[in-house]
Design a protein around this motif. Structure first.
Motif, PDB file in Angstrom:
ATOM      1  N   PHE A 177      -0.182  12.469  -0.871  1.00 25.15           N
ATOM      2  CA  PHE A 177       1.272  12.499  -1.087  1.00 25.15           C
ATOM      3  C   PHE A 177       1.679  11.209  -1.780  1.00 25.15           C
ATOM      4  O   PHE A 177       1.312  10.112  -1.355  1.00 25.15           O
ATOM      5  N   LEU A 189       8.992  12.543  -7.252  1.00 22.91           N
ATOM      6  CA  LEU A 189       8.230  12.576  -5.997  1.00 22.91           C
ATOM      7  C   LEU A 189       7.699  13.976  -5.704  1.00 22.91           C
ATOM      8  O   LEU A 189       6.512  14.161  -5.468  1.00 22.91           O
ATOM      9  N   PRO A 219       9.517   1.961   5.861  1.00 24.06           N
ATOM     10  CA  PRO A 219      10.963   2.151   5.975  1.00 24.06           C
ATOM     11  C   PRO A 219      11.360   2.679   7.357  1.00 24.06           C
ATOM     12  O   PRO A 219      10.501   2.898   8.207  1.00 24.06           O
ATOM     13  N   TRP A 220      12.655   2.922   7.523  1.00 29.95           N
ATOM     14  CA  TRP A 220      13.168   3.294   8.841  1.00 29.95           C
ATOM     15  C   TRP A 220      13.291   4.798   9.046  1.00 29.95           C
ATOM     16  O   TRP A 220      13.636   5.244  10.131  1.00 29.95           O
ATOM     17  N   GLY A 247      13.198  -8.004   6.042  1.00 34.10           N
ATOM     18  CA  GLY A 247      12.400  -7.958   4.815  1.00 34.10           C
ATOM     19  C   GLY A 247      12.881  -8.960   3.784  1.00 34.10           C
ATOM     20  O   GLY A 247      12.092  -9.457   2.983  1.00 34.10           O
TER      21      GLY A 247
HETATM   22  P1  NAP Z   1      13.953  -0.359   1.828  1.00 35.43           P
HETATM   23  O1  NAP Z   1      15.276  -0.924   2.003  1.00 35.43           O
HETATM   24  O2  NAP Z   1      13.285  -0.450   0.512  1.00 35.43           O
HETATM   25  O3  NAP Z   1      13.038  -1.014   2.950  1.00 35.43           O
HETATM   26  C1  NAP Z   1      11.689  -0.654   3.114  1.00 35.43           C
HETATM   27  C2  NAP Z   1      10.943  -1.783   3.771  1.00 35.43           C
HETATM   28  O4  NAP Z   1      10.883  -2.892   2.866  1.00 35.43           O
HETATM   29  C3  NAP Z   1      11.588  -2.309   5.037  1.00 35.43           C
HETATM   30  O5  NAP Z   1      10.589  -2.638   5.976  1.00 35.43           O
HETATM   31  C4  NAP Z   1      12.294  -3.564   4.535  1.00 35.43           C
HETATM   32  O6  NAP Z   1      12.520  -4.519   5.536  1.00 35.43           O
HETATM   33  C5  NAP Z   1      11.288  -4.071   3.546  1.00 35.43           C
HETATM   34  N1  NAP Z   1      11.796  -5.051   2.592  1.00 35.43           N
HETATM   35  C6  NAP Z   1      13.066  -5.403   2.277  1.00 35.43           C
HETATM   36  N2  NAP Z   1      13.088  -6.370   1.341  1.00 35.43           N
HETATM   37  C7  NAP Z   1      11.803  -6.649   1.037  1.00 35.43           C
HETATM   38  C8  NAP Z   1      11.164  -7.541   0.137  1.00 35.43           C
HETATM   39  N3  NAP Z   1      11.851  -8.357  -0.670  1.00 35.43           N
HETATM   40  N4  NAP Z   1       9.825  -7.564   0.101  1.00 35.43           N
HETATM   41  C9  NAP Z   1       9.102  -6.744   0.884  1.00 35.43           C
HETATM   42  N5  NAP Z   1       9.646  -5.864   1.761  1.00 35.43           N
HETATM   43  C10 NAP Z   1      10.985  -5.823   1.824  1.00 35.43           C
HETATM   44  O7  NAP Z   1      13.924   1.192   2.186  1.00 35.43           O
HETATM   45  P2  NAP Z   1      14.597   1.902   3.432  1.00 35.43           P
HETATM   46  O8  NAP Z   1      16.052   1.914   3.202  1.00 35.43           O
HETATM   47  O9  NAP Z   1      14.076   1.312   4.690  1.00 35.43           O
HETATM   48  O10 NAP Z   1      13.973   3.348   3.337  1.00 35.43           O
HETATM   49  C11 NAP Z   1      14.489   4.370   2.587  1.00 35.43           C
HETATM   50  C12 NAP Z   1      13.750   4.520   1.266  1.00 35.43           C
HETATM   51  O11 NAP Z   1      12.359   4.779   1.486  1.00 35.43           O
HETATM   52  C13 NAP Z   1      14.246   5.691   0.456  1.00 35.43           C
HETATM   53  O12 NAP Z   1      14.404   5.325  -0.882  1.00 35.43           O
HETATM   54  C14 NAP Z   1      13.125   6.720   0.599  1.00 35.43           C
HETATM   55  O13 NAP Z   1      13.071   7.670  -0.429  1.00 35.43           O
HETATM   56  C15 NAP Z   1      11.928   5.855   0.660  1.00 35.43           C
HETATM   57  N6  NAP Z   1      10.789   6.562   1.262  1.00 35.43           N
HETATM   58  C16 NAP Z   1       9.752   6.970   0.462  1.00 35.43           C
HETATM   59  C17 NAP Z   1       8.692   7.668   0.991  1.00 35.43           C
HETATM   60  C18 NAP Z   1       7.540   8.121   0.126  1.00 35.43           C
HETATM   61  O14 NAP Z   1       6.505   8.505   0.654  1.00 35.43           O
HETATM   62  N7  NAP Z   1       7.670   8.087  -1.186  1.00 35.43           N
HETATM   63  C19 NAP Z   1       8.672   7.962   2.351  1.00 35.43           C
HETATM   64  C20 NAP Z   1       9.744   7.543   3.145  1.00 35.43           C
HETATM   65  C21 NAP Z   1      10.790   6.846   2.587  1.00 35.43           C
HETATM   66  P3  NAP Z   1      13.958  -4.626   6.268  1.00 35.43           P
HETATM   67  O15 NAP Z   1      14.165  -3.354   6.976  1.00 35.43           O
HETATM   68  O16 NAP Z   1      13.797  -5.744   7.182  1.00 35.43           O
HETATM   69  O17 NAP Z   1      14.959  -4.867   5.180  1.00 35.43           O
END
Ligand code: NAP
Ligand code: MG
Length: 506
Positions: A471, A433, A174-175, A232
């Motif tokens: 984690f 989490l 993620p970002w 993605g």
């Molecule tokens: P996201 O929208 O789910 O995106 C995460 C990644 O998945 C990005 O690289 C995205 O690419 C990609 N992606 C999108 N559609 C996909 C698909 N159909 N198949 C495979 N990959 C796909 O999450 P985010 O908004 O970037 O990040 C925030 C989230 O991450 C929050 O919910 C946060 O809690 C979670 N997070 C969790 C942890 C942990 O350790 N549990 C740590 C950090 C963050 P694109 O950017 O190109 O869409």
């Protein structure tokens, strides 16, 4: 680059290396070389404190994913990586960690401009933290071991297990911690001897593009780590379901995680999912309230609240509730909002205009549902994607603002009367989490730890992480662990070996 960003860079200054990198035409990195995306499309990259265009990245398509997976498979099967001794693999990873350290300022500046985060903590935690994890995992490269077994099967056998690299890993990040999360994803599989296709978030691919130059300098053989940038929505399913991929390691939202899990499931590819959270902080009457309030700078508002394990639901004993709310308000109002490069920055902008609008809508809905706005939550139309630290209170645990991940600098504080009630409220959520318990009563803490549904529990602290501590979440926060020895197991497959031993003639 937009003149406003140029002016900001001139004001605060960045390294020549960062300046030169930002001027480059960014490409994909496949099979040891920077290459153009087959379809030649571009995705704009925004600088969040101005909201203006910083640069653009290449938009990978199906052909590029196929090329990257093929390169990773070649490196796994007959490249230099496959032939490399564990000692030498460890050396490459340690060299890479040294280069991260050497280039920490440049990497931090690139990351801060791309993501908006405060530069000081970014260098300290995101970048140097990444180097530390790489060193930790590098140590395992020389310690992978099977076991000999004494078997009871009829006859005479030598029996043992072998630990082998699982294969090509698709890593998706993620970002919110672009560099750091990428290192969380790649350090362990590299130590295990796997090869990787990494997809950063489309908003924040720059630090990993710079990192690929360091991989070359460290001597990472070609094809071991391939980087595909872009959307993605376009390449996610292709990568996750690719027949050439043997393991998927994903960090991101629960929504996308469900889809990734389903796609990997159809391909029968093992998957690790690190997903969203809404982590509770339980504050008892005997807690050090000043310590709790001070922690919110870090546990709630750090990185503009864009932290998966942020303590965004605080349950406070009714006898200290008002006191605690007042103290958190003080902390929130004292935090300085500024661009990440500005040394005074406590809280940078959120990632995008879309994210800011979503956060505003969560806060608006919370207030419409009856939550009380204690501070923040206003003034969200200006230049740059800034959101003030926001504190809400309510006694209704079912409000959306309490239940849903907001992923911004927003905390909700709720009162409770009894320990059992606090536990029930904390567990009444889809996510699992992390959680923290604030009390001077060690028996209370130890009573609660086994009953809290969360992958990590802190006592009198929140959001501590370390390379040696696994984690990862429970419930809708996903499954599998990043970091610690536990993570390595996800990237090793166990082969059982039997050798029949002929008994010698008398
Ligand atoms: P996201 O929208 O789910 O995106 C995460 C990644 O998945 C990005 O690289 C995205 O690419 C990609 N992606 C999108 N559609 C996909 C698909 N159909 N198949 C495979 N990959 C796909 O999450 P985010 O908004 O970037 O990040 C925030 C989230 O991450 C929050 O919910 C946060 O809690 C979670 N997070 C969790 C942890 C942990 O350790 N549990 C740590 C950090 C963050 P694109 O950017 O190109 O869409
Ligand atoms: Mg950006």
């Amino acid at each position: 680059m937009h003149p406003k960003i140029q002016a900001m860079i001139d004001r605060y200054g960045i390294t020549d290396a960062a300046r030169a990198f930002l001027e480059e035409e960014h490409q994909l990195y496949i099979d040891g070389a920077f290459v153009e995306a087959a379809a030649k499309g571009r995705v704009p990259v925004f600088e969040p404190s101005t909201g203006e265009t910083l640069t653009s990245i290449a938009a990978a398509g199906k052909e590029d994913v196929d090329r990257a997976v093929a390169a990773a498979n070649r490196a796994l099967e007959d490249g230099d990586w496959a032939a490399m001794k564990p000692r030498d693999r460890q050396r490459v990873l340690l060299r890479l960690a040294d280069l991260i350290e050497e280039q920490a300022q440049t990497l931090g500046e690139i990351e801060s401009l791309d993501n908006g985060k405060a530069l000081g903590p970014c260098i300290e935690m995101d970048i140097l933290g990444g180097a530390e994890l790489l060193r930790y995992m590098a140590g395992f490269a020389t310690k992978i071991a099977g076991a000999t077994r004494e078997v009871s099967a009829p006859g005479c056998h030598f029996a043992s297990t072998r630990k082998e690299p699982i294969g090509v890993v698709a890593a998706i990040v993620p970002w919110n911690w672009p560099f750091n999360m990428a290192l969380w994803k790649i350090a362990a599989p590299l130590a295990a001897g796997c090869t990787i296709v990494l997809k950063p978030a489309e908003q924040t691919s720059l630090s990993m593009l710079y990192f690929m130059k360091l991989c070359e300098r460290a001597g990472l053989p070609k094809g071991v780590l391939n980087l595909v940038t872009g959307s993605g929505r376009v390449i996610g399913d292709l990568l996750v379901g690719h027949p050439g991929v043997s393991k998927v390691s994903f960090t991101g939202s629960t929504e996308v995680g469900r889809r990734v899990g389903a796609t990997a499931g159809r391909a029968l590819t093992p998957v690790t999912l690190e997903l969203g959270g809404k982590s509770p902080m339980l504050v008892f009457a005997d807690a050090d309230l000043d310590a709790v309030a001070a922690s919110t700078r870090w546990s709630v508002f750090f990185n503009a609240g864009q932290v998966c394990s942020a303590g965004s639901r605080i349950y406070a004993h009714r006898s200290v509730f008002e006191d605690l709310v007042a103290k958190i308000k003080q902390v929130a109002e004292a935090m300085v909002m500024a661009p990440g490069l500005d040394p005074v920055c406590d809280i940078g902008p959120v990632i995008s205009a879309h994210a800011r609008a979503a956060i505003a809508s969560h806060i608006g809905k919370g207030v419409a549902d009856g939550a009380r706005l204690v501070c923040g939550g206003d003034d969200m139309s200006g230049e740059g994607f800034f959101v003030k630290p926001t504190v809400l209170t309510t006694d209704d645990n079912r409000l959306a603002v309490v239940q849903e991940e907001i992923f911004g600098p927003v905390v909700v504080v709720l009162p409770f009367d009894e320990e059992a009630q606090a536990l029930a409220l904390a567990n009444d959520n889809q996510y699992g989490l992390a959680a923290s318990i604030w009390t001077r009563d060690i028996s209370r803490a130890l009573r609660l730890v086994p009953r809290i549904e969360a992958g990590t529990v802190w006592v009198n602290a929140h959001d501590l992480v370390d390379s040696s501590m696994p984690f990862g979440g429970f419930k809708d926060s996903g499954f599998g662990k990043d970091m610690g020895p536990e993570q390595l197991d996800h990237f090793l497959r166990t082969k059982s070996l039997w050798i029949a031993v002929a008994q010698g003639e008398e």
